[in-house]
Scaffold this active site. Structure first.
Site, PDB file in Angstrom:
ATOM      1  N   ALA A 269     -17.799  29.585  -3.747  1.00 38.07           N
ATOM      2  CA  ALA A 269     -16.443  29.525  -3.203  1.00 38.07           C
ATOM      3  C   ALA A 269     -16.435  29.775  -1.702  1.00 38.07           C
ATOM      4  O   ALA A 269     -15.523  29.350  -0.994  1.00 38.07           O
ATOM      5  CB  ALA A 269     -15.553  30.542  -3.915  1.00 38.07           C
TER       6      ALA A 269
ATOM      7  N   ASN B 170     -30.168  24.925   0.345  1.00 37.80           N
ATOM      8  CA  ASN B 170     -28.712  24.999   0.379  1.00 37.80           C
ATOM      9  C   ASN B 170     -28.307  26.468   0.543  1.00 37.80           C
ATOM     10  O   ASN B 170     -28.762  27.330  -0.204  1.00 37.80           O
ATOM     11  CB  ASN B 170     -28.132  24.410  -0.918  1.00 37.80           C
ATOM     12  CG  ASN B 170     -26.631  24.181  -0.838  1.00 37.80           C
ATOM     13  OD1 ASN B 170     -25.885  25.054  -0.418  1.00 37.80           O
ATOM     14  ND2 ASN B 170     -26.208  23.000  -1.214  1.00 37.80           N
TER      15      ASN B 170
ATOM     16  N   HIS C  54     -21.313  15.318   7.649  1.00 35.51           N
ATOM     17  CA  HIS C  54     -22.614  14.844   8.140  1.00 35.51           C
ATOM     18  C   HIS C  54     -23.420  14.246   6.965  1.00 35.51           C
ATOM     19  O   HIS C  54     -23.553  14.895   5.935  1.00 35.51           O
ATOM     20  CB  HIS C  54     -23.371  16.015   8.780  1.00 35.51           C
ATOM     21  CG  HIS C  54     -24.537  15.601   9.594  1.00 35.51           C
ATOM     22  ND1 HIS C  54     -24.633  15.859  10.941  1.00 35.51           N
ATOM     23  CD2 HIS C  54     -25.660  14.927   9.269  1.00 35.51           C
ATOM     24  CE1 HIS C  54     -25.778  15.373  11.405  1.00 35.51           C
ATOM     25  NE2 HIS C  54     -26.418  14.795  10.384  1.00 35.51           N
TER      26      HIS C  54
ATOM     27  N   HIS D  16     -25.628  13.494   4.131  1.00 34.88           N
ATOM     28  CA  HIS D  16     -26.660  14.295   3.467  1.00 34.88           C
ATOM     29  C   HIS D  16     -26.662  14.007   1.979  1.00 34.88           C
ATOM     30  O   HIS D  16     -25.660  13.589   1.407  1.00 34.88           O
ATOM     31  CB  HIS D  16     -26.442  15.787   3.717  1.00 34.88           C
ATOM     32  CG  HIS D  16     -25.206  16.365   3.085  1.00 34.88           C
ATOM     33  ND1 HIS D  16     -23.945  16.175   3.610  1.00 34.88           N
ATOM     34  CD2 HIS D  16     -25.032  17.107   1.969  1.00 34.88           C
ATOM     35  CE1 HIS D  16     -23.052  16.797   2.841  1.00 34.88           C
ATOM     36  NE2 HIS D  16     -23.683  17.356   1.825  1.00 34.88           N
TER      37      HIS D  16
ATOM     38  N   GLN E 187     -28.254  15.777  -1.861  1.00 33.49           N
ATOM     39  CA  GLN E 187     -28.610  17.080  -2.408  1.00 33.49           C
ATOM     40  C   GLN E 187     -29.537  16.881  -3.591  1.00 33.49           C
ATOM     41  O   GLN E 187     -29.504  15.850  -4.253  1.00 33.49           O
ATOM     42  CB  GLN E 187     -27.356  17.837  -2.857  1.00 33.49           C
ATOM     43  CG  GLN E 187     -26.382  18.093  -1.720  1.00 33.49           C
ATOM     44  CD  GLN E 187     -25.138  18.820  -2.197  1.00 33.49           C
ATOM     45  OE1 GLN E 187     -25.211  19.957  -2.668  1.00 33.49           O
ATOM     46  NE2 GLN E 187     -23.997  18.175  -2.089  1.00 33.49           N
TER      47      GLN E 187
ATOM     48  N   PHE F 276      -5.591  12.234 -20.456  1.00 30.32           N
ATOM     49  CA  PHE F 276      -6.104  11.380 -21.532  1.00 30.32           C
ATOM     50  C   PHE F 276      -7.629  11.381 -21.550  1.00 30.32           C
ATOM     51  O   PHE F 276      -8.258  11.524 -22.600  1.00 30.32           O
ATOM     52  CB  PHE F 276      -5.606   9.931 -21.378  1.00 30.32           C
ATOM     53  CG  PHE F 276      -6.234   9.013 -22.400  1.00 30.32           C
ATOM     54  CD1 PHE F 276      -5.779   8.990 -23.713  1.00 30.32           C
ATOM     55  CD2 PHE F 276      -7.342   8.230 -22.070  1.00 30.32           C
ATOM     56  CE1 PHE F 276      -6.395   8.193 -24.664  1.00 30.32           C
ATOM     57  CE2 PHE F 276      -7.963   7.435 -23.015  1.00 30.32           C
ATOM     58  CZ  PHE F 276      -7.491   7.415 -24.318  1.00 30.32           C
ATOM     59  N   GLU F 277      -8.229  11.233 -20.359  1.00 27.30           N
ATOM     60  CA  GLU F 277      -9.687  11.178 -20.269  1.00 27.30           C
ATOM     61  C   GLU F 277     -10.326  12.472 -20.781  1.00 27.30           C
ATOM     62  O   GLU F 277     -11.325  12.432 -21.501  1.00 27.30           O
ATOM     63  CB  GLU F 277     -10.127  10.904 -18.822  1.00 27.30           C
ATOM     64  CG  GLU F 277      -9.868   9.474 -18.346  1.00 27.30           C
ATOM     65  CD  GLU F 277      -8.478   9.236 -17.793  1.00 27.30           C
ATOM     66  OE1 GLU F 277      -7.548  10.009 -18.107  1.00 27.30           O
ATOM     67  OE2 GLU F 277      -8.304   8.247 -17.049  1.00 27.30           O
TER      68      GLU F 277
HETATM   69 ZN   LIG Z   1     -23.287  16.925  12.032  1.00 30.63          ZN
END
Ligand SMILES: [Zn+2]
Ligand SMILES: [Zn+2]
Length: 332
Positions: free
Chosen positions: A21, A66, A158, A160, A162, A302-303
């Site tokens: 968060a 990360n 930017h 990227h 992961q 619905f999904e």
């Molecule tokens: Zn940047």
């Protein structure tokens, strides 16, 4: 510190990661000065895990940990057994989560950058994929993805990708593999290879062909402009990509994403490499692909309730619009 919790009824796993968060959010990215992925701000992301340098010595592609990982702090020990709790199984959130900064150019775009630059970014995808996949005692699957745009869940503009290593395989992935194995046992061949041959004969949904890859709008596309990039040569996992296929993929993907950008006004999208789990033994039955899913509509009640996607666009129409965009792109 994250933890993995398993739903006692569905067996689906959930990563509970309160630390996520706090991650910085600047999806529009108007301020390169404060962008942690821009050259000059390397101290914000820490030392590179791996990088590719340009002839002038500066970096072109950079893989970093990360800072707000889904899962982290893998030990060299095999994954610990899950703990049975009153609510369901609980597993320590050991794993890895890296960011691959694809270019030093803050305003770069995988659809418009030079093919040689895209080739470098993709080569790093494969390098980091192989590195994480080699830890098959700790990790059960490696998930490579890129989120483009705010509706696709990106927090930084930017360019990227992961890559995450996860100690469990979800029932969704197991079901996909089980279907592939069942098809193989019935037909003595790979279902994806067979489907690809049918698409190439029928042609309605074929968007782009190159030496090593074919892109199609899948027959049962779940969302407008959903695309599958399928290797022509059978291979179970992304780690199997060789240098020749990478050259072709860089060109193929750049053209495809440029056409998607033109056809659908640079839509937000998720790009996911669907590759075999690391414990897979049925290598002839499973076939890796890239799934590109634009976020042009929002799954609603619905999904969730039915577990059935609703697509407002015929995949055949998407393929036609994409082919037109590719022709127009070539005319320039
Ligand atoms: Zn940047
Ligand atoms: Zn195949």
């Amino acid at each position: 510190m994250s933890e993995l919790r398993q739903d006692p009824i569905t067996s689906e796993w959930v990563i509970v990661s309160p630390g996520r968060a706090a991650r910085p959010k600047d999806p529009h990215g108007n301020e390169p000065a404060s962008c942690p992925f821009c050259p000059g701000n390397e101290a914000l992301t820490g030392e590179a895990i791996d990088q590719m340098l340009r002839p002038d010595g500066r970096w072109q592609v950079r893989a970093v940990a990360n800072k707000f990982p889904l899962l982290a702090s893998a030990s060299e020990e095999p994954a610990a057994a899950p703990l049975a709790t009153a609510g369901g199984l609980l597993l320590a959130g050991n794993g890895a989560h890296e960011v691959i900064v694809e270019t030093p150019d803050h305003r770069g775009h995988l659809g418009t950058m030079p093919v040689a630059d895209a080739r470098q970014a993709l080569a790093m995808y494969v390098r980091r994929y192989r590195a994480l996949a080699s830890h098959s005692r700790q990790y059960a699957q490696v998930v490579l993805f890129r989120n483009h745009g705010e509706r696709a869940g990106t927090s930084l503009a930017h360019p990227h990708a992961q890559i995450a290593a996860v100690p469990v395989v979800s029932p969704v992935v197991r079901r996909r593999v089980a279907s592939q194995v069942a098809y193989f046992d019935t037909h003595r061949g790979c279902g994806t290879c067979d489907a690809l041959q049918r698409e190439l004969q029928q042609r309605d949904r074929v968007v782009l062909q190159s030496a090593e890859f074919v892109s199609v709008a899948p027959f049962a596309a779940a969302a407008p402009y959903q695309l599958h990039v399928i290797p022509r040569r059978h291979a179970a996992g992304f780690a199997d990509v060789d240098d020749g296929a990478l050259d072709d993929l860089a060109q193929h993907l750049t053209r495809l994403l440029a056409a998607l950008r033109a056809a659908a006004a640079d839509p937000d999208y998720n790009l996911v490499v669907l590759s075999a789990p690391l414990d897979l033994v049925h290598r002839r039955a499973t076939h890796w692909i890239i799934d590109i899913r634009p976020r042009l509509s929002t799954p609603a009640g619905f999904e969730f309730g039915a577990g059935i996607a609703v697509n407002s666009q015929l995949p055949e129409a998407a393929a036609q619009l994409m082919r037109a965009a590719l022709r127009a792109g070539q005319a320039h």
